[in-house]
Structures are given as C-alpha cells and as structure tokens.
Design a protein around this motif. Structure first.
Motif, PDB file in Angstrom:
ATOM      1  N   ASP A  53       0.865  -1.165   0.060  1.00 27.65           N
ATOM      2  CA  ASP A  53       0.037  -0.024  -0.010  1.00 27.65           C
ATOM      3  C   ASP A  53       0.849   1.259   0.062  1.00 27.65           C
ATOM      4  OD1 ASP A  53      -2.245  -1.296  -0.117  1.00 27.65           O
ATOM      5  OD2 ASP A  53      -2.655  -1.244   1.980  1.00 27.65           O
ATOM      6  N   ASP A  54       2.120   1.158   0.700  1.00 26.52           N
ATOM      7  CA  ASP A  54       2.943   2.349   0.697  1.00 26.52           C
ATOM      8  C   ASP A  54       3.607   2.563  -0.728  1.00 26.52           C
ATOM      9  OD1 ASP A  54       2.159   2.665   3.299  1.00 26.52           O
ATOM     10  OD2 ASP A  54       4.228   1.831   4.039  1.00 26.52           O
ATOM     11  N   VAL A  55       3.696   1.351  -1.252  1.00 26.52           N
ATOM     12  CA  VAL A  55       4.487   1.553  -2.522  1.00 26.52           C
ATOM     13  C   VAL A  55       3.419   2.112  -3.498  1.00 26.52           C
ATOM     14  CG1 VAL A  55       5.317   0.324  -4.753  1.00 26.52           C
ATOM     15  CG2 VAL A  55       5.884  -0.264  -2.377  1.00 26.52           C
ATOM     16  N   VAL A  56       2.086   1.609  -3.514  1.00 23.91           N
ATOM     17  CA  VAL A  56       0.889   2.249  -4.520  1.00 23.91           C
ATOM     18  C   VAL A  56       1.020   3.637  -4.077  1.00 23.91           C
ATOM     19  CG1 VAL A  56      -1.358   2.316  -4.752  1.00 23.91           C
ATOM     20  CG2 VAL A  56      -0.124   0.017  -4.769  1.00 23.91           C
ATOM     21  N   ASN A  57       0.803   3.986  -2.803  1.00 24.89           N
ATOM     22  CA  ASN A  57       0.896   5.468  -2.436  1.00 24.89           C
ATOM     23  C   ASN A  57       1.903   6.438  -3.119  1.00 24.89           C
ATOM     24  OD1 ASN A  57      -1.787   5.404  -1.195  1.00 24.89           O
ATOM     25  ND2 ASN A  57      -0.853   4.854   0.623  1.00 24.89           N
ATOM     26  N   LEU A  58       3.074   5.845  -3.076  1.00 25.28           N
ATOM     27  CA  LEU A  58       4.394   6.492  -3.710  1.00 25.28           C
ATOM     28  C   LEU A  58       4.370   6.635  -4.872  1.00 25.28           C
ATOM     29  CD1 LEU A  58       7.315   7.290  -3.519  1.00 25.28           C
ATOM     30  CD2 LEU A  58       7.835   5.172  -3.733  1.00 25.28           C
ATOM     31  N   CYS A  59       3.614   5.647  -5.622  1.00 25.69           N
ATOM     32  CA  CYS A  59       3.648   5.660  -7.053  1.00 25.69           C
ATOM     33  C   CYS A  59       2.625   6.500  -7.594  1.00 25.69           C
ATOM     34  CB  CYS A  59       3.612   4.313  -7.838  1.00 25.69           C
ATOM     35  SG  CYS A  59       4.868   3.033  -7.514  1.00 25.69           S
ATOM     36  N   LYS A  60       1.406   6.722  -7.032  1.00 25.75           N
ATOM     37  CA  LYS A  60       0.375   7.459  -7.370  1.00 25.75           C
ATOM     38  C   LYS A  60       0.805   9.016  -7.094  1.00 25.75           C
ATOM     39  CE  LYS A  60      -3.821   4.540  -6.664  1.00 25.75           C
ATOM     40  NZ  LYS A  60      -4.770   4.391  -5.858  1.00 25.75           N
ATOM     41  N   SER A  61       1.477   9.158  -5.876  1.00 24.86           N
ATOM     42  CA  SER A  61       2.124  10.590  -5.884  1.00 24.86           C
ATOM     43  C   SER A  61       3.070  10.980  -6.931  1.00 24.86           C
ATOM     44  CB  SER A  61       2.794  10.591  -4.336  1.00 24.86           C
ATOM     45  OG  SER A  61       3.389  11.860  -4.130  1.00 24.86           O
ATOM     46  N   LYS A  62       4.026  10.129  -7.208  1.00 28.18           N
ATOM     47  CA  LYS A  62       4.898  10.382  -8.365  1.00 28.18           C
ATOM     48  C   LYS A  62       4.198  10.608  -9.710  1.00 28.18           C
ATOM     49  CE  LYS A  62       8.502  10.128  -6.086  1.00 28.18           C
ATOM     50  NZ  LYS A  62       9.548  11.399  -6.222  1.00 28.18           N
ATOM     51  N   LEU A  63       3.203   9.814  -9.851  1.00 25.72           N
ATOM     52  CA  LEU A  63       2.254  10.024 -11.115  1.00 25.72           C
ATOM     53  C   LEU A  63       1.578  11.250 -11.028  1.00 25.72           C
ATOM     54  CD1 LEU A  63       1.545   6.252 -11.999  1.00 25.72           C
ATOM     55  CD2 LEU A  63       2.670   8.017 -13.103  1.00 25.72           C
ATOM     56  N   LYS A  64       1.150  11.883  -9.923  1.00 28.08           N
ATOM     57  CA  LYS A  64       0.344  13.076  -9.702  1.00 28.08           C
ATOM     58  C   LYS A  64       1.272  14.264 -10.446  1.00 28.08           C
ATOM     59  CE  LYS A  64      -2.162  15.755  -6.521  1.00 28.08           C
ATOM     60  NZ  LYS A  64      -2.829  15.905  -5.284  1.00 28.08           N
ATOM     61  N   ASN A  65       2.452  14.101 -10.050  1.00 31.92           N
ATOM     62  CA  ASN A  65       3.473  15.170 -10.075  1.00 31.92           C
ATOM     63  C   ASN A  65       4.034  15.064 -11.739  1.00 31.92           C
ATOM     64  OD1 ASN A  65       3.554  16.353  -7.724  1.00 31.92           O
ATOM     65  ND2 ASN A  65       4.773  14.741  -7.013  1.00 31.92           N
ATOM     66  N   ASN A  66       3.985  13.731 -12.315  1.00 33.63           N
ATOM     67  CA  ASN A  66       4.562  13.682 -13.665  1.00 33.63           C
ATOM     68  C   ASN A  66       3.750  12.434 -14.286  1.00 33.63           C
ATOM     69  OD1 ASN A  66       5.828  13.186 -16.046  1.00 33.63           O
ATOM     70  ND2 ASN A  66       7.800  12.857 -15.267  1.00 33.63           N
ATOM     71  N   PRO A  67       2.487  12.697 -14.804  1.00 34.09           N
ATOM     72  CA  PRO A  67       1.485  11.683 -15.413  1.00 34.09           C
ATOM     73  C   PRO A  67       2.283  10.948 -16.493  1.00 34.09           C
ATOM     74  CG  PRO A  67       0.945  13.861 -16.091  1.00 34.09           C
ATOM     75  CD  PRO A  67       1.934  14.178 -14.993  1.00 34.09           C
ATOM     76  N   TYR A  68       3.427  11.373 -17.189  1.00 32.43           N
ATOM     77  CA  TYR A  68       3.956  10.608 -18.201  1.00 32.43           C
ATOM     78  C   TYR A  68       5.274   9.705 -17.688  1.00 32.43           C
ATOM     79  CZ  TYR A  68       1.544  14.352 -20.632  1.00 32.43           C
ATOM     80  OH  TYR A  68       0.490  15.202 -20.968  1.00 32.43           O
ATOM     81  N   ASP A  69       5.293   9.441 -16.369  1.00 32.97           N
ATOM     82  CA  ASP A  69       6.523   8.648 -15.878  1.00 32.97           C
ATOM     83  C   ASP A  69       6.160   7.245 -15.962  1.00 32.97           C
ATOM     84  OD1 ASP A  69       8.410   7.751 -14.371  1.00 32.97           O
ATOM     85  OD2 ASP A  69       8.130   8.699 -12.538  1.00 32.97           O
TER      86      ASP A  69
END
Length: 65
Positions: free
Chosen positions: A25-41
């Motif tokens: 769940d922490d990994v999912v949240n981390l990835c979603k946070s990164k994608l919020k800042n850069n949706p092309y990552d």
C-alpha cells in the motif's frame, strides 16, 4: 521535466525498501504521488502495476500495465 535522475533514484530506493517489507500500500501511494506530479513517468506506472500485482490485485495491475 520528463525525467529527473535524482527523483527517480529516490523513488526507486523507497520502492525497493517498501517492497522488501511487503508494504505494498505504501508503494502504491508512492507511485500515485509520483504520477500526480508527472503523469508521463513510465517507470512509476511499471512500479505501480508491480505493487498491485504483488498485493494480489491483478485487475488493478493489468489496468496500469
């Protein structure tokens, strides 16, 4: 900026630490946070899909991949 090496390395290290601890769940949240800042990552999408898969959320994994 589409790719920032330092940001990627920090995210990768946090991802690996949490995967090792099975904190998916922490990994999912981390990835979603990164994608919020850069949706092309594309790397974050791959890590997100893998985290879902490892958490036995295969439908979510395949929708991300």
């Amino acid at each position: 900026m589409l790719f920032d090496k330092k940001t990627f390395e920090e995210a990768r290290d946090a991802y690996l630490k949490n995967v090792d601890l099975k904190k998916y769940d922490d990994v999912v949240n981390l990835c979603k946070s990164k994608l919020k800042n850069n949706p092309y990552d594309i790397n974050s999408y791959g890590m997100l899909g893998t985290a879902y898969y490892m958490a036995n959320k295969t439908d979510s994994a395949f929708s991300v991949w």
